[in-house]
Design a protein around this motif. Sequence first.
Motif, PDB file in Angstrom:
ATOM      1  N   LEU A  93     -45.277  -5.357  -5.559  1.00  0.00           N
ATOM      2  CA  LEU A  93     -45.203  -4.014  -4.989  1.00  0.00           C
ATOM      3  C   LEU A  93     -43.855  -3.365  -5.278  1.00  0.00           C
ATOM      4  CD1 LEU A  93     -46.991  -4.669  -1.587  1.00  0.00           C
ATOM      5  CD2 LEU A  93     -47.809  -3.152  -3.401  1.00  0.00           C
ATOM      6  N   ASP A  94     -42.766  -4.136  -5.190  1.00  0.00           N
ATOM      7  CA  ASP A  94     -41.433  -3.602  -5.489  1.00  0.00           C
ATOM      8  C   ASP A  94     -41.331  -3.196  -6.953  1.00  0.00           C
ATOM      9  OD1 ASP A  94     -40.621  -3.941  -2.898  1.00  0.00           O
ATOM     10  OD2 ASP A  94     -39.532  -5.810  -3.259  1.00  0.00           O
ATOM     11  N   TYR A  95     -41.873  -4.040  -7.830  1.00  0.00           N
ATOM     12  CA  TYR A  95     -41.836  -3.722  -9.257  1.00  0.00           C
ATOM     13  C   TYR A  95     -42.653  -2.458  -9.534  1.00  0.00           C
ATOM     14  CZ  TYR A  95     -41.483  -4.564 -14.251  1.00  0.00           C
ATOM     15  OH  TYR A  95     -41.186  -4.446 -15.593  1.00  0.00           O
ATOM     16  N   GLU A  96     -43.796  -2.353  -8.877  1.00  0.00           N
ATOM     17  CA  GLU A  96     -44.644  -1.187  -9.046  1.00  0.00           C
ATOM     18  C   GLU A  96     -43.898   0.098  -8.688  1.00  0.00           C
ATOM     19  OE1 GLU A  96     -49.073  -0.693  -8.254  1.00  0.00           O
ATOM     20  OE2 GLU A  96     -48.229  -0.144  -6.318  1.00  0.00           O
ATOM     21  N   LYS A  97     -43.160   0.079  -7.585  1.00  0.00           N
ATOM     22  CA  LYS A  97     -42.419   1.275  -7.161  1.00  0.00           C
ATOM     23  C   LYS A  97     -41.408   1.698  -8.213  1.00  0.00           C
ATOM     24  CE  LYS A  97     -42.884   0.343  -2.211  1.00  0.00           C
ATOM     25  NZ  LYS A  97     -42.165  -0.069  -0.963  1.00  0.00           N
ATOM     26  N   ASP A  98     -40.748   0.718  -8.836  1.00  0.00           N
ATOM     27  CA  ASP A  98     -39.768   1.045  -9.871  1.00  0.00           C
ATOM     28  C   ASP A  98     -40.443   1.630 -11.108  1.00  0.00           C
ATOM     29  OD1 ASP A  98     -37.637   0.249  -8.339  1.00  0.00           O
ATOM     30  OD2 ASP A  98     -37.503  -1.765  -9.200  1.00  0.00           O
ATOM     31  N   VAL A  99     -41.583   1.063 -11.494  1.00  0.00           N
ATOM     32  CA  VAL A  99     -42.313   1.590 -12.647  1.00  0.00           C
ATOM     33  C   VAL A  99     -42.782   3.018 -12.371  1.00  0.00           C
ATOM     34  CG1 VAL A  99     -44.388   1.335 -14.063  1.00  0.00           C
ATOM     35  CG2 VAL A  99     -43.025  -0.681 -13.479  1.00  0.00           C
ATOM     36  N   GLN A 100     -43.307   3.263 -11.184  1.00  0.00           N
ATOM     37  CA  GLN A 100     -43.758   4.608 -10.819  1.00  0.00           C
ATOM     38  C   GLN A 100     -42.603   5.606 -10.885  1.00  0.00           C
ATOM     39  OE1 GLN A 100     -45.372   3.614  -6.950  1.00  0.00           O
ATOM     40  NE2 GLN A 100     -47.470   3.930  -7.672  1.00  0.00           N
ATOM     41  N   ARG A 101     -41.438   5.150 -10.501  1.00  0.00           N
ATOM     42  CA  ARG A 101     -40.262   6.025 -10.471  1.00  0.00           C
ATOM     43  C   ARG A 101     -39.866   6.489 -11.875  1.00  0.00           C
ATOM     44  NH1 ARG A 101     -34.638   4.150  -7.496  1.00  0.00           N
ATOM     45  NH2 ARG A 101     -33.338   5.939  -8.072  1.00  0.00           N
ATOM     46  N   VAL A 102     -40.014   5.595 -12.854  1.00  0.00           N
ATOM     47  CA  VAL A 102     -39.578   5.914 -14.213  1.00  0.00           C
ATOM     48  C   VAL A 102     -40.674   6.587 -15.030  1.00  0.00           C
ATOM     49  CG1 VAL A 102     -38.588   4.981 -16.344  1.00  0.00           C
ATOM     50  CG2 VAL A 102     -38.002   3.939 -14.149  1.00  0.00           C
ATOM     51  N   LEU A 103     -41.915   6.146 -14.888  1.00  0.00           N
ATOM     52  CA  LEU A 103     -42.998   6.631 -15.738  1.00  0.00           C
ATOM     53  C   LEU A 103     -43.498   7.982 -15.238  1.00  0.00           C
ATOM     54  CD1 LEU A 103     -44.532   5.719 -18.268  1.00  0.00           C
ATOM     55  CD2 LEU A 103     -46.303   4.812 -16.770  1.00  0.00           C
ATOM     56  N   ASN A 104     -42.620   8.971 -15.347  1.00  0.00           N
ATOM     57  CA  ASN A 104     -42.933  10.309 -14.845  1.00  0.00           C
ATOM     58  C   ASN A 104     -41.958  11.295 -15.480  1.00  0.00           C
ATOM     59  OD1 ASN A 104     -44.391  12.119 -13.163  1.00  0.00           O
ATOM     60  ND2 ASN A 104     -42.643  12.196 -11.770  1.00  0.00           N
ATOM     61  N   GLY A 105     -42.473  12.422 -15.959  1.00  0.00           N
ATOM     62  CA  GLY A 105     -41.606  13.423 -16.562  1.00  0.00           C
ATOM     63  C   GLY A 105     -41.319  13.125 -18.030  1.00  0.00           C
ATOM     64  N   LYS A 106     -40.236  13.707 -18.528  1.00  0.00           N
ATOM     65  CA  LYS A 106     -39.880  13.605 -19.946  1.00  0.00           C
ATOM     66  C   LYS A 106     -39.086  12.332 -20.210  1.00  0.00           C
ATOM     67  CE  LYS A 106     -37.961  16.427 -23.698  1.00  0.00           C
ATOM     68  NZ  LYS A 106     -37.331  17.740 -24.015  1.00  0.00           N
ATOM     69  N   LEU A 107     -39.544  11.552 -21.185  1.00  0.00           N
ATOM     70  CA  LEU A 107     -38.937  10.260 -21.488  1.00  0.00           C
ATOM     71  C   LEU A 107     -38.594  10.187 -22.973  1.00  0.00           C
ATOM     72  CD1 LEU A 107     -41.519   8.084 -19.524  1.00  0.00           C
ATOM     73  CD2 LEU A 107     -39.221   8.703 -18.739  1.00  0.00           C
ATOM     74  N   LYS A 108     -37.408   9.702 -23.272  1.00  0.00           N
ATOM     75  CA  LYS A 108     -36.968   9.495 -24.653  1.00  0.00           C
ATOM     76  C   LYS A 108     -37.561   8.192 -25.178  1.00  0.00           C
ATOM     77  CE  LYS A 108     -33.976   9.901 -28.220  1.00  0.00           C
ATOM     78  NZ  LYS A 108     -33.909  11.038 -29.144  1.00  0.00           N
ATOM     79  N   ILE A 109     -38.096   8.233 -26.404  1.00  0.00           N
ATOM     80  CA  ILE A 109     -38.709   7.058 -27.016  1.00  0.00           C
ATOM     81  C   ILE A 109     -37.753   6.467 -28.047  1.00  0.00           C
ATOM     82  CG2 ILE A 109     -40.678   6.174 -28.325  1.00  0.00           C
ATOM     83  CD1 ILE A 109     -42.141   8.823 -27.580  1.00  0.00           C
ATOM     84  N   THR A 110     -37.472   5.189 -27.942  1.00  0.00           N
ATOM     85  CA  THR A 110     -36.788   4.472 -29.010  1.00  0.00           C
ATOM     86  C   THR A 110     -37.576   3.208 -29.303  1.00  0.00           C
ATOM     87  OG1 THR A 110     -35.310   3.424 -27.396  1.00  0.00           O
ATOM     88  CG2 THR A 110     -34.467   5.358 -28.545  1.00  0.00           C
ATOM     89  N   THR A 111     -37.681   2.861 -30.574  1.00  0.00           N
ATOM     90  CA  THR A 111     -38.541   1.752 -30.963  1.00  0.00           C
ATOM     91  C   THR A 111     -37.819   0.763 -31.858  1.00  0.00           C
ATOM     92  OG1 THR A 111     -39.386   2.743 -32.995  1.00  0.00           O
ATOM     93  CG2 THR A 111     -40.519   3.324 -30.947  1.00  0.00           C
TER      94      THR A 111
END
Length: 258
Positions: A93-111
């Motif tokens: 559940l704690d990990y899920e909250k952190d993922v939800q926090r980041v996976l939102n809005g504009k994100l820079k992609i590096t590969t």
Amino acid sequence: MSPVSSATDDENPLPLAGPHWDIWEVSIEGGGLERAPRGAAWVKFDGAGHASGNFGCHEFRAKADIKGDTVTVRDRETLPGPGGGKNCDARHLDYEKDVQRVLNGKLKITTNYSWVNLTDSRGSKLVLHKNRPVPLVGSEWTISKLDYSDEEWGIGDRAPGIGRVYFVLGEDGTFHGSFGCNDYRGKADVGPETIKFSQAEPITDKRCSKAVMDTEEEVRKRFDQTVGYKLGPDWLTASTYPYHNLAIGFVAGAKPKS
């Protein structure tokens, strides 16, 4: 180790769309990377403006616009996962909250090859690893762990020398496999959230050590009930359904077919 650095790959500079990505690690606002609990989270971008996946306990879908070296995730909708997230412990559940926090809005992609970073404006990032999904039915699922209530242990912890424990779900409503000493066959009614296992019977008559046969019986019990399951790109978790505090289950993994 997460070898993610540049946004260059000669064959496919930004291969974000298409594969399932395990959300391998998360970092919040420049903090240290936190490794995902097993079977924690994954995401898929379809390249046509949509994303779907699992935060760790709950599923989600969203709009996702990939332009150049950015992806913008918006209009996100959280959905109940198998069991409504009741099978999740505090760590998931704690990990899920952190993922939800980041996976939102504009994100820079590096590969970098099979690794991808998605980084937001505050320096928080997700580290993704490419994973080709395996089908639930027809794949050979190797059971690595058993669980009872909140306790979890490796399949060989109490039975050194146990054989490989695996099962295969058939298209015909059956399953077959090995529970560590003997081969088994039974029925399996596969639904979108549950599998009803029944009539698990040995088809060989081998005698193994007491520890191995005791563990084999523990496995057999898990194939004589209805389980709620959670399926990731190459992992499967299952537990008594409806879930309760004396539930029994297992963790399994499979390799994609080459």
